[in-house]
Design a protein around this motif. Structure first.
Motif, mmCIF file in Angstrom:
data_model
loop_
_atom_site.group_PDB
_atom_site.id
_atom_site.type_symbol
_atom_site.label_atom_id
_atom_site.label_comp_id
_atom_site.label_asym_id
_atom_site.label_seq_id
_atom_site.Cartn_x
_atom_site.Cartn_y
_atom_site.Cartn_z
ATOM 1 N N ASN A 40 0.728 -1.336 -0.089
ATOM 2 C CA ASN A 40 -0.219 -0.041 0.138
ATOM 3 C C ASN A 40 0.885 1.169 -0.060
ATOM 4 N N LEU A 41 0.574 2.087 -1.128
ATOM 5 C CA LEU A 41 1.528 3.331 -0.950
ATOM 6 C C LEU A 41 1.355 4.309 0.157
ATOM 7 N N GLU A 42 0.281 4.310 0.758
ATOM 8 C CA GLU A 42 0.017 4.995 1.859
ATOM 9 C C GLU A 42 1.166 4.622 2.955
ATOM 10 N N ASN A 43 1.817 3.402 3.050
ATOM 11 C CA ASN A 43 2.890 3.074 3.908
ATOM 12 C C ASN A 43 3.908 3.835 3.555
ATOM 13 N N ILE A 44 4.207 4.307 2.523
ATOM 14 C CA ILE A 44 5.694 5.080 2.255
ATOM 15 C C ILE A 44 5.374 6.607 1.476
ATOM 16 N N GLU A 45 4.339 6.899 1.658
ATOM 17 C CA GLU A 45 3.995 8.202 0.879
ATOM 18 C C GLU A 45 4.679 9.532 1.533
ATOM 19 N N HIS A 46 4.989 9.088 3.022
ATOM 20 C CA HIS A 46 5.847 10.270 3.591
ATOM 21 C C HIS A 46 7.100 10.233 3.048
ATOM 22 N N LEU A 47 7.556 9.272 2.465
ATOM 23 C CA LEU A 47 8.994 9.434 1.881
ATOM 24 C C LEU A 47 9.144 9.932 0.373
ATOM 25 N N PHE A 48 7.919 10.110 -0.261
ATOM 26 C CA PHE A 48 8.055 10.665 -1.700
ATOM 27 C C PHE A 48 8.595 11.916 -1.877
ATOM 28 N N GLU A 49 8.724 12.809 -0.837
ATOM 29 C CA GLU A 49 9.261 14.144 -0.763
ATOM 30 C C GLU A 49 10.572 14.104 -0.765
ATOM 31 N N LEU A 50 11.166 13.128 -0.344
ATOM 32 C CA LEU A 50 12.736 13.142 0.048
ATOM 33 C C LEU A 50 13.578 12.788 -1.163
ATOM 34 N N LYS A 51 14.551 13.505 -1.300
ATOM 35 C CA LYS A 51 15.562 13.452 -2.415
ATOM 36 C C LYS A 51 16.062 12.146 -2.328
ATOM 37 N N GLU A 52 16.280 11.497 -1.337
ATOM 38 C CA GLU A 52 17.139 10.201 -0.933
ATOM 39 C C GLU A 52 16.134 8.861 -1.225
ATOM 40 N N GLU A 54 13.535 7.001 -4.247
ATOM 41 C CA GLU A 54 12.786 7.025 -5.308
ATOM 42 C C GLU A 54 11.872 5.670 -5.399
ATOM 43 N N PHE A 55 10.882 5.687 -6.182
ATOM 44 C CA PHE A 55 9.956 4.208 -6.302
ATOM 45 C C PHE A 55 9.836 3.787 -7.696
#
Length: 330
Positions: A40-52, A54-55
């Motif tokens: 579920n992408l909700e589990n990692i959506e907080h990471l999408f804004e990080l430059k470190e 990628e998905f």
């Protein structure tokens, strides 16, 4: 300080998402990969804004390509709950075999170290208790659970073959029952099933007479053990889990006490090949990794219950949406 670049497969899943967090916090660049069949992408959506971070929305059972250098691969892509792997048995077998082969091939091409997620289910319904890493297991390859158990056993064999033949740096973690925030309420595993039933005001369903045992490890402890194993120089399987064993009946009673509900426990027939005992011997992890669990079940259950209680009502009754296109349209 950048410690390197790591590919995490199954990144949007329960464990995969926590591993993404850990590696980001450790200073790695993280490439997450998931086909979202159970993640579920909700589990990692907080990471999408990080430059470190990628998905890649990709199925590792198909050819896997990641541009640039990779230092580590953390292969955690696989259905892990009975509801999932009984519903998608072929995909479960493919990700354990073809997916593992593809990830090992990528590790070889990138000269990367790889850790693969195995499971206590390789022991089947064990005749040895507690289970040590040198126990070969008691598994029914043609039973309903065989699609998961044998996929993981093949995965271990393939990983060791790459280690022996290609001299690839490989690690194998045998994961025992784990719990914590981001588990899916409706995935069929005992802990979220019990808490979900309690929150919905339903009676708690115990299969069999409840005398079968499980040993529950909080996710932060598990992630710590996985990280230490990856960074170690030990290529053989290591049990990571909490040896604090409890019967399912006692566990149901703990959940009722925790949630303050008044439901009763009801009993249904035990599923075929369901293990009667599950307890890890973690002597090897203690000796080689200096690891053992720190979070008590009471503490971990409180955190997990608070997480589930904070979810919107529709999560209690509906399965999460896993479709990438639906997410992008939000």
């Amino acid at each position: 300080m950048n410690k390197g670049r790591v590919l995490i497969t199954g990144a949007a899943g329960f464990l995969g998402s926590h591993l993404c967090d850990r590696f980001i916090n450790e200073g790695f660049e993280v490439v997450g990969m998931d086909n979202l069949i159970t993640g579920n992408l909700e589990n990692i959506e907080h990471l999408f804004e990080l430059k470190e971070f990628e998905f890649y929305n990709h199925d590792v059972s198909k050819f896997v390509h990641v541009s640039g250098e990779l230092d580590y691969i953390v292969h955690f892509a696989s259905p892990a709950s009975p509801i999932d792997y009984l519903k998608i048995p072929i995909q479960t077998l493919k990700v354990g075999s073809l997916g593992t082969h593809n990830c090992l091939g990528l590790a070889k091409a990138k000269n990367a170290r790889i850790i693969v997620a195995s499971t206590s289910e390789v022991y089947g319904d064990p005749l040895v208790h507690p289970q040590t890493e040198d126990y070969y297991g008691n598994v029914n390859p043609i039973g309903p659970r065989g699609v998961y158990d044998e996929a993981k056993r093949f995965q271990e064999a393939m990983t060791m073959a790459y280690h022996t033949y290609h001299k690839l740096e490989t690690r194998i973690v045998r994961i025992f029952n784990t719990y914590g925030p981001r588990m899916r309420l409706n995935d069929g595993r005992v802990l979220p099933a019990f808490i979900g039933q309690a929150l919905r005001g339903e009676d708690l369903t115990v299969f069999g007479d409840g005398s079968q045992t499980r040993s529950f490890c909080y996710v932060d402890d598990l992630v710590e053990g996985i990280y230490r194993l990856l960074m170690s120089d030990y290529p053989y399987p290591v049990n990571i889990g909490n040896p604090d064993e409890i019967t399912i009946k006692e566990f149901a009673e703990e959940i009722i006490k925790l949630t303050g509900t008044e439901q009763k426990v009801i009993y249904k027939p035990l599923p075929k090949d369901d293990p009667m005992q599950r307890q890890p011997n973690i002597d090897r992890a203690r000796e080689i990794l200096g690891w053992e669990p720190k979070v008590s079940r009471a503490e971990g259950l409180k955190i997990t219950y608070d997480y589930f209680r904070s979810l919107p009502d529709e999560k209690l009754y509906k399965k999460e949406h896993n479709d990438f296109k639906d997410y992008i349209k939000k």
